[in-house]
Scaffold this active site. Structure first.
Site, mmCIF file in Angstrom:
data_model
loop_
_atom_site.group_PDB
_atom_site.id
_atom_site.type_symbol
_atom_site.label_atom_id
_atom_site.label_comp_id
_atom_site.label_asym_id
_atom_site.label_seq_id
_atom_site.Cartn_x
_atom_site.Cartn_y
_atom_site.Cartn_z
ATOM 1 N N CYS A 1 -40.352 17.094 -88.582
ATOM 2 C CA CYS A 1 -40.687 18.492 -88.838
ATOM 3 C C CYS A 1 -42.143 18.768 -88.494
ATOM 4 C CB CYS A 1 -40.461 18.915 -90.287
ATOM 5 S SG CYS A 1 -38.802 18.682 -90.864
ATOM 6 N N ARG B 1 -41.775 16.631 -82.930
ATOM 7 C CA ARG B 1 -41.557 16.192 -84.311
ATOM 8 C C ARG B 1 -40.156 16.547 -84.818
ATOM 9 N NH1 ARG B 1 -46.127 14.735 -86.934
ATOM 10 N NH2 ARG B 1 -45.080 15.028 -88.910
ATOM 11 N N TRP C 1 -36.630 18.701 -88.209
ATOM 12 C CA TRP C 1 -35.810 17.510 -87.996
ATOM 13 C C TRP C 1 -35.011 17.359 -89.284
ATOM 14 C CZ3 TRP C 1 -35.186 12.545 -90.116
ATOM 15 C CH2 TRP C 1 -34.488 11.628 -89.302
ATOM 16 N N ASN D 1 -42.280 19.773 -94.772
ATOM 17 C CA ASN D 1 -41.957 18.559 -94.008
ATOM 18 C C ASN D 1 -41.872 17.420 -95.019
ATOM 19 O OD1 ASN D 1 -42.035 16.297 -92.293
ATOM 20 N ND2 ASN D 1 -44.236 16.429 -92.045
ATOM 21 N N GLY D 2 -40.811 16.608 -94.934
ATOM 22 C CA GLY D 2 -40.684 15.482 -95.864
ATOM 23 C C GLY D 2 -39.436 15.613 -96.708
ATOM 24 N N GLU E 1 -37.794 -4.080 -75.920
ATOM 25 C CA GLU E 1 -38.408 -2.769 -75.682
ATOM 26 C C GLU E 1 -37.713 -2.034 -74.529
ATOM 27 O OE1 GLU E 1 -40.112 -0.800 -77.195
ATOM 28 O OE2 GLU E 1 -41.007 0.542 -75.736
ATOM 29 N N LYS F 1 -35.832 1.574 -74.847
ATOM 30 C CA LYS F 1 -36.189 2.734 -74.018
ATOM 31 C C LYS F 1 -34.945 3.339 -73.386
ATOM 32 C CE LYS F 1 -39.147 3.515 -75.206
ATOM 33 N NZ LYS F 1 -40.148 3.032 -76.120
ATOM 34 N N GLU G 1 -32.582 4.975 -76.146
ATOM 35 C CA GLU G 1 -32.975 6.184 -76.869
ATOM 36 C C GLU G 1 -33.061 7.422 -75.986
ATOM 37 O OE1 GLU G 1 -36.731 5.821 -78.945
ATOM 38 O OE2 GLU G 1 -37.714 4.939 -77.223
ATOM 39 N N HIS H 1 -24.166 -18.274 -77.371
ATOM 40 C CA HIS H 1 -23.695 -18.377 -78.756
ATOM 41 C C HIS H 1 -22.827 -17.189 -79.163
ATOM 42 C CE1 HIS H 1 -26.067 -21.947 -79.306
ATOM 43 N NE2 HIS H 1 -27.108 -21.330 -78.776
ATOM 44 N N LYS I 1 -40.638 12.297 -83.096
ATOM 45 C CA LYS I 1 -41.753 11.435 -82.709
ATOM 46 C C LYS I 1 -42.335 10.676 -83.891
ATOM 47 C CE LYS I 1 -44.794 9.910 -79.783
ATOM 48 N NZ LYS I 1 -44.283 8.863 -78.883
#
Ligand code: M6R
Length: 613
Positions: free
Chosen positions: A2, A27, A78, A102-103, A486, A490, A493, A509, A608
């Protein structure tokens, strides 16, 4: 998670709020809204516009139906409580009060139940709406906005940044901060509020950073800060050196591509002033530990999330290999709730681009409680993590806007590599010749990254050949394993392709059962220690019909001969290869996502800065 923007002053507020929200859209982009006070002869009128989906929907609505007036608050969401919809979009109004948040208000159920018992009706499914109701209740009792804000903020539990306004005094905005970021931007006869600095760089470079447990009343002429307990706070402003251009796309089609191409500059800035001119050591001038203190550290715990965790895993490998100091790396969300065994004289390194990730902040707090020595590696000056750790190494990457982290990963790894070299020097585990050579090699990396960027078009053609596949393996050994993790993150996502990353030795395995022609395998196999083991693992995959895309060292015919496609990196000492191989995988992921038609800078379901647990 947010974004909040607010303005109070003498200019039209809504366009300022919208432009700030545009810069904060990374955000969250589930919905957006603005509340503005229009000055009518009969007195101010509160007008709210909200739209589901991306900010552009709100921008179009406001073109048809503008909000005029000189104070406004806005929000880009968000979703946490309540699905993305106009009804759940902020701002939330209840009678005379409007809020953005926000939160997460952890005790909202209890607060809401109490209000419902008193006859309140709620118009959204959010936790946030209770704040507006509570403020209204308090206003009806006290008749004083400041008093109401002071009372209500003490009732809220959880992590929040919020802003509120009252229809009867629209030139006063309330702001409160508890474990979620919010900054105040200062102007002349005008003031700004935002979740993050880049939102306001069009208007000011002077900022005040609130601490947790602080609130402020923001009016055109001044801001007044208090603790939640009511004590006045005298906080100096801070001049931010980031330029607006740094937060813009500068001709690139996406922030992600711009940020990938910025990496040579980012590496230079991150190295600058830290490698001593004689290449005989490292200086971290924002860290207060003396060499005698560094020498006492017997153990290092790295805590981080997501991409920063992958960088930290590289940090662990480097620290142990270079300095022989015990190092471990842990996901911050796990560390914070575990009962870790902490050795005496331990250093806790918290790594975070934003410096606001809730889990990383909590893990660092836990480490401080357990008497570890805190150190933050972050990109954001005055972020919560930087302030909590006090000892900070900044990554100097400039604002990273794309949700998928690229340049900050490279900057974090560079800092961690320097940290490992520094520990090696103070612990005297490497010769001065070795130290000089690795520092010279580090200084040559920006030019090598530039050479990889020149392969952008050829990597794009490879992506074109492979974009139809819906699952990918990423394999690496040793230092190339974090790179594989990584690279896989990338791709996953931003293109929504199913990726799995493994240390190559683990394939046999279990995961090797999945190998087929439809499941390409990206192998990170630069020349160096144990490369022959990696090549054997690649043979095993090939023998089962696997298609190999191999990132290796230029001129390595043997590795190239195993691959369907070979992507070279310049020759580099083995310890530094991860910084180069990662760039290849970033470019590959970017083009794959473009070919699959996704919104690269704003992938679905992500945000983000993850300021909730
Ligand atoms: O701001 P932080 O570095 O603490 O963020 C950590 C993760 O949320 C972040 O790296 C995330 O995994 C990104 N989407 C990676 O591209």
């Amino acid at each position: 998670m947010c974004g909040i923007v607010g303005y109070v002053g003498h200019r039209e507020a809504a366009p300022i709020v919208l432009s700030g929200l545009k810069r904060l859209e990374y955000r969250g982009y589930d919905s957006a809204g603005v509340a503005g006070f229009e000055g009518l002869p009969s007195g101010p009128r509160l007008k709210i516009l909200r739209c589901e989906g991306k900010l552009d929907n709100l921008i179009q609505t406001m073109k048809r139906d503008p909000i005029s007036g000189t104070s406004a608050i806005g929000h880009t969401r968000w979703a946490t409580h309540g699905r993305p919809s106009e009804r759940n979009a902020h701002p939330h109004r209840y009678k005379e009060v409007v809020i953005v948040h926000n939160g997460i208000i952890e005790n909202y159920n209890e607060l809401k139940a109490g209000l419902i018992r008193k006859g309140h009706e709620f118009s959204s499914e959010t936790d946030s709406e209770v704040i507006a109701h509570l403020l209204q209740v308090s206003l009806e009792k006290e008749g004083d906005f400041e008093m109401a804000c002071r009372q209500v903020v003490k009732m809220l539990k959880g992590a929040f940044a919020l802003s509120a306004a009252w229809t009867k005094d629209p030139k006063k905005l309330f702001v409160a901060k508890q474990q979620c970021p919010i900054v105040l931007g200062l102007g002349k006869d005008e003031q700004f509020i935002a979740s993050d600095v880049p939102a306001l760089l069009d208007y000011t470079k002077d900022f005040i950073f609130l601490e947790d447990g602080e609130m402020a009343f923001v009016e055109p002429a001044h801001v007044r800060i208090f603790t939640f307990a009511g004590k006045a706070v005298n906080r100096k402003s801070h001049r931010v050196e980031w330029s607006l251009a740094m937060a813009e796309r500068e001709g690139f089609p996406h922030f992600m591509l711009k940020e990938i191409f910025e990496q040579p500059r980012v590496l230079r800035d991150t190295l600058r002033g830290r490698i001593k001119s004689q290449f005989n050591g490292i200086v971290f001038d924002t860290v207060k530990f003396k060499d005698s203190q560094w020498k006492k550290f017997k153990s290092v715990s790295l805590v981080a999330c997501g991409t920063a965790w992958h960088a930290s895993l590289l940090g662990k490998y480097w620290i142990e290999a270079f300095s022989r100091v015990h190092a471990e790396v842990e996901l911050a969300s796990e560390f914070r709730y575990r009962e870790p065994v902490i050795l005496p004289q331990s250093l806790c390194v918290a790594v975070s681009q934003s410096g606001e990730t809730a889990d990383t902040l909590a893990a660092l707090t836990e480490a401080i409680k357990r008497k570890m020595n805190p150190l933050a590696i972050t990109n954001c000056v005055e972020s919560s993590l930087a302030r909590r750790a006090k000892n900070v190494i900044y990554t100097h990457a400039g604002p990273e806007i794309a949700v998928a982290s690229t340049k900050c990963f490279l900057a974090q790894t560079t800092v961690l590599c320097m940290l490992a070299v520094h520990l090696a020097k103070v612990h005297q585990t490497q010769s001065s010749k070795w130290i000089t050579q690795i520092l010279k090699d580090l200084a040559e990396l920006p030019e090598k990254v530039e050479r990889i960027l020149k392969q952008n078009d050829s990597i794009k053609s490879i992506a074109e050949k492979y974009s139809q596949f819906n699952q990918y393996f990423y394999l690496g050994r040793g230092l190339s394993y974090p790179v594989a993790l990584e690279g896989a993150l990338k791709l996953k996502e931003i293109s929504y392709i199913n990726t799995q990353a493994y240390p190559a030795g683990e394939m046999k395995h279990g995961p090797i059962a999945l190998i087929s022609e439809d499941w390409p395998v990206v192998c990170v196999a630069p020349k160096g220690d144990h490369q022959e083991k990696m090549l054997s693992n690649i043979q095993e995959v090939k023998a089962r019909g696997g298609r190999i895309i191999l990132v290796g060292t230029e001129g390595d015919e043997e590795a190239a001969s195993l691959a369907e496609v070979f992507i070279p990196i310049p020759k580099v000492r083995v310890e530094l290869a991860p910084i180069l191989t990662t760039v290849v995988l970033q470019i590959f992921a970017y083009h794959m996502a473009i070919l699959r038609g996704t919104d690269v800078d704003k992938p679905k379901n992500l945000a983000k800065s993850v300021t909730v647990e």
